[in-house]
Design a protein around this motif. Structure first.
Motif, PDB file in Angstrom:
ATOM      1  N   PHE A 246       0.819  -1.214   0.000  1.00  0.00           N
ATOM      2  CA  PHE A 246       0.000   0.000   0.000  1.00  0.00           C
ATOM      3  C   PHE A 246       0.853   1.264   0.000  1.00  0.00           C
ATOM      4  N   LEU A 247       1.848   1.315   0.869  1.00  0.00           N
ATOM      5  CA  LEU A 247       2.718   2.487   0.939  1.00  0.00           C
ATOM      6  C   LEU A 247       3.549   2.650  -0.329  1.00  0.00           C
ATOM      7  N   ALA A 248       4.094   1.530  -0.830  1.00  0.00           N
ATOM      8  CA  ALA A 248       4.950   1.599  -2.017  1.00  0.00           C
ATOM      9  C   ALA A 248       4.172   2.072  -3.234  1.00  0.00           C
ATOM     10  N   LEU A 249       2.962   1.539  -3.438  1.00  0.00           N
ATOM     11  CA  LEU A 249       2.181   1.943  -4.611  1.00  0.00           C
ATOM     12  C   LEU A 249       1.779   3.409  -4.545  1.00  0.00           C
ATOM     13  N   THR A 250       1.443   3.893  -3.359  1.00  0.00           N
ATOM     14  CA  THR A 250       1.065   5.303  -3.234  1.00  0.00           C
ATOM     15  C   THR A 250       2.253   6.214  -3.503  1.00  0.00           C
ATOM     16  N   VAL A 251       3.415   5.856  -2.942  1.00  0.00           N
ATOM     17  CA  VAL A 251       4.612   6.672  -3.165  1.00  0.00           C
ATOM     18  C   VAL A 251       5.032   6.623  -4.631  1.00  0.00           C
ATOM     19  N   LEU A 312      -4.831  -3.203  -9.208  1.00  0.00           N
ATOM     20  CA  LEU A 312      -4.558  -2.530  -7.943  1.00  0.00           C
ATOM     21  C   LEU A 312      -3.796  -1.228  -8.168  1.00  0.00           C
ATOM     22  N   GLY A 313      -2.799  -1.243  -9.044  1.00  0.00           N
ATOM     23  CA  GLY A 313      -2.045  -0.027  -9.336  1.00  0.00           C
ATOM     24  C   GLY A 313      -2.900   1.043  -9.983  1.00  0.00           C
ATOM     25  N   LEU A 314      -3.792   0.632 -10.882  1.00  0.00           N
ATOM     26  CA  LEU A 314      -4.697   1.601 -11.514  1.00  0.00           C
ATOM     27  C   LEU A 314      -5.597   2.257 -10.476  1.00  0.00           C
ATOM     28  N   ALA A 315      -6.139   1.438  -9.556  1.00  0.00           N
ATOM     29  CA  ALA A 315      -7.018   1.983  -8.518  1.00  0.00           C
ATOM     30  C   ALA A 315      -6.243   2.910  -7.580  1.00  0.00           C
ATOM     31  N   VAL A 316      -5.019   2.552  -7.253  1.00  0.00           N
ATOM     32  CA  VAL A 316      -4.213   3.399  -6.370  1.00  0.00           C
ATOM     33  C   VAL A 316      -3.912   4.737  -7.032  1.00  0.00           C
ATOM     34  N   ALA A 317      -3.565   4.721  -8.318  1.00  0.00           N
ATOM     35  CA  ALA A 317      -3.287   5.982  -9.017  1.00  0.00           C
ATOM     36  C   ALA A 317      -4.511   6.890  -9.005  1.00  0.00           C
ATOM     37  N   ALA A 318      -5.701   6.305  -9.211  1.00  0.00           N
ATOM     38  CA  ALA A 318      -6.925   7.117  -9.219  1.00  0.00           C
ATOM     39  C   ALA A 318      -7.231   7.673  -7.832  1.00  0.00           C
ATOM     40  N   SER A 319      -7.175   6.812  -6.792  1.00  0.00           N
ATOM     41  CA  SER A 319      -7.520   7.269  -5.443  1.00  0.00           C
ATOM     42  C   SER A 319      -6.481   8.251  -4.899  1.00  0.00           C
ATOM     43  N   ALA A 320      -5.202   8.017  -5.190  1.00  0.00           N
ATOM     44  CA  ALA A 320      -4.173   8.940  -4.711  1.00  0.00           C
ATOM     45  C   ALA A 320      -4.322  10.311  -5.358  1.00  0.00           C
ATOM     46  N   THR A 321      -4.635  10.332  -6.652  1.00  0.00           N
ATOM     47  CA  THR A 321      -4.827  11.619  -7.334  1.00  0.00           C
ATOM     48  C   THR A 321      -6.043  12.347  -6.786  1.00  0.00           C
ATOM     49  N   LEU A 322      -7.144  11.615  -6.573  1.00  0.00           N
ATOM     50  CA  LEU A 322      -8.345  12.246  -6.017  1.00  0.00           C
ATOM     51  C   LEU A 322      -8.095  12.742  -4.595  1.00  0.00           C
ATOM     52  N   GLY A 323      -7.341  11.973  -3.815  1.00  0.00           N
ATOM     53  CA  GLY A 323      -7.019  12.426  -2.465  1.00  0.00           C
ATOM     54  C   GLY A 323      -6.176  13.680  -2.464  1.00  0.00           C
ATOM     55  N   ASP A 351       0.000  17.065   4.584  1.00  0.00           N
ATOM     56  CA  ASP A 351       0.433  17.169   3.189  1.00  0.00           C
ATOM     57  C   ASP A 351       1.039  15.865   2.684  1.00  0.00           C
ATOM     58  N   ARG A 352       1.388  14.945   3.575  1.00  0.00           N
ATOM     59  CA  ARG A 352       1.864  13.611   3.193  1.00  0.00           C
ATOM     60  C   ARG A 352       0.754  12.579   3.300  1.00  0.00           C
ATOM     61  N   LEU A 353      -0.259  12.838   4.121  1.00  0.00           N
ATOM     62  CA  LEU A 353      -1.361  11.894   4.270  1.00  0.00           C
ATOM     63  C   LEU A 353      -2.450  12.086   3.225  1.00  0.00           C
ATOM     64  N   ASP A 354      -2.375  13.151   2.444  1.00  0.00           N
ATOM     65  CA  ASP A 354      -3.474  13.464   1.531  1.00  0.00           C
ATOM     66  C   ASP A 354      -3.738  12.347   0.524  1.00  0.00           C
ATOM     67  N   SER A 355      -2.667  11.712   0.005  1.00  0.00           N
ATOM     68  CA  SER A 355      -2.834  10.608  -0.933  1.00  0.00           C
ATOM     69  C   SER A 355      -3.042   9.275  -0.223  1.00  0.00           C
ATOM     70  N   LEU A 356      -2.465   9.125   0.970  1.00  0.00           N
ATOM     71  CA  LEU A 356      -2.525   7.844   1.670  1.00  0.00           C
ATOM     72  C   LEU A 356      -3.905   7.567   2.253  1.00  0.00           C
ATOM     73  N   LEU A 357      -4.543   8.580   2.831  1.00  0.00           N
ATOM     74  CA  LEU A 357      -5.801   8.354   3.539  1.00  0.00           C
ATOM     75  C   LEU A 357      -6.898   7.775   2.644  1.00  0.00           C
ATOM     76  N   PRO A 358      -7.232   8.367   1.496  1.00  0.00           N
ATOM     77  CA  PRO A 358      -8.290   7.765   0.675  1.00  0.00           C
ATOM     78  C   PRO A 358      -7.861   6.488  -0.037  1.00  0.00           C
ATOM     79  N   THR A 359      -6.552   6.256  -0.131  1.00  0.00           N
ATOM     80  CA  THR A 359      -6.076   5.045  -0.797  1.00  0.00           C
ATOM     81  C   THR A 359      -6.153   3.828   0.114  1.00  0.00           C
TER      82      THR A 359
END
Length: 374
Positions: A246-251, A312-323, A351-359
């Motif tokens: 989860f952390l690696a894909l978001t980063v 999973l990577g596609l979903a992470v990219a979408a949720s991280a961008t929306l977050g 500012d670091r949790l913005d992508s992680l929280l919704p993902t």
């Protein structure tokens, strides 16, 4: 109004129609000549030109004819023969110097950002694989600090008084309950936290009660409740690897968006929300996250399949961008650039949790669907 102010030519004497019958011509004699010489002197309507040489009348006439039509109209300075104008107008077809090309800037201290990111990564990985309970504590601390930054900015910029004490206590308990009791425990603590926020705010004057408790409920859901899904991922047999995925894909998604957008970005993704994000950056996030997802599912997750990693990577990219866009919307509404200054080169914890929280809930759900909750 004096007729001389309109620039009308003067006759030098009063005519017959002005003086009445028999008074059109002044009587001869020195006294009359001196008297009429004073009354028939032409009144200058512009700045008098100093007398030069013997042609005095010609100079006066030239000053009068070349003066402005109105008194408040500025006179136009004309250069004398052979004089060079002080401010010559540029030639319309004169070649303009080529603009100096501007180098793209990252907008932050990249060295500090990398250093802080590496330091955080070491702390997270160490706590994740040594003692799981320590990692839950790291998540709880991050959530409480994020709540503090968010509530402080709401107070500073909007005057919203969110009850921080019940929110912080309930948020930390929510994450621990999610790790110990799963989703049911997290929902129970979430409800109790909401009730505590409502009751705590009653001790203050009623003005602004509705907006304060509404902001408190939003903060409780946005930060600690979404962070609870990270603790819930950790309860699986391969929980540490799930959290690491989860952390690696978001980063990787954020890094791909930044690198591709900085190098090739030309078309803005959401200019009214975040002018720095581009469509090219979004494509970079998708490509990087899908590649990393295939590798992580194949090598890190038990019973994982590479094509599941692509989804999973596609979903992470979408949720991280929306977050990221969601927090940008909040910061734009508050009129700030960063939520805090705790992390050099990054801003604040939020500012670091913005992508992680919704993902976090997205990854938790897809992993449960693909390989189960075991």
């Amino acid at each position: 109004m004096n007729d001389s102010s309109w620039g009308a030519p003067q006759t030098g004497y009063w005519g017959p129609s002005d003086q009445g019958p028999g008074r059109g011509v002044a009587p001869a004699g020195p006294a009359y000549d001196a008297h009429y010489a004073q009354q028939t002197r032409p009144v200058p309507i512009g700045p008098e030109v100093p007398e030069r040489g013997g042609d005095q009348d010609g100079n006066r006439d030239a000053a009068r004819l070349s003066g402005p039509l109105f008194r408040d109209e500025p006179t136009r300075a004309r250069p004398l023969p052979g004089e060079v104008p002080q401010n010559p107008e540029p030639m319309p077809d004169a070649p303009q110097p080529a603009p100096v090309p501007q180098r793209k800037s990252a907008g932050r201290d990249l060295g500090a950002a990398i250093g802080v990111g590496v330091g955080l990564g070491v702390v997270i990985v160490a706590s994740l694989f040594v003692v799981k309970a320590a990692f839950v504590g790291v998540v709880a601390v991050a959530a409480v600090v994020g709540l503090w930054e968010l509530t402080k900015r709401l107070d500073e910029r909007k005057g919203v008084k969110v009850p921080f004490v019940p929110l912080a206590a309930g948020g930390a308990a929510m994450i621990v309950a999610g790790y110990a009791r799963g989703a049911e425990g997290a929902w129970v603590v979430m409800a109790l936290t909401a009730l505590a926020v409502l009751l705590w705010r009653m001790t203050a004057p009623p003005e602004g009660y509705l907006k304060d408790v509404t902001a408190g409920l939003f903060a409780a859901f946005y930060v600690p409740f979404l962070a609870t899904f990270v603790a819930m991922m950790l309860t699986a047999g391969d929980g540490a690897w799930r959290v690491l995925t989860f952390l690696a894909l978001t980063v990787v998604s954020d890094t791909g968006a930044y690198a591709v957008g900085w190098r090739f970005g030309k078309h803005r993704l959401a200019p009214r929300i975040s002018p720095g994000k581009t469509r090219e950056g979004l494509l970079g996030a998708v490509a990087f996250a899908m590649a990393a997802g295939a590798l992580c599912m194949h090598f890190l997750i038990d019973d994982g399949i590479w094509w599941q990693g692509l989804l999973l990577g596609l979903a992470v990219a979408a949720s991280a961008t929306l977050g990221d866009l969601g927090e940008s919307m909040i910061k734009r509404d508050l009129g700030i650039k960063d939520m805090g200054t705790l992390l050099p080169g990054h801003g604040g914890i939020m500012d670091r949790l913005d992508s992680l929280l919704p993902t976090a809930p997205v990854v938790w759900l897809l992993l449960v669907i693909f390989v189960g909750s075991g």
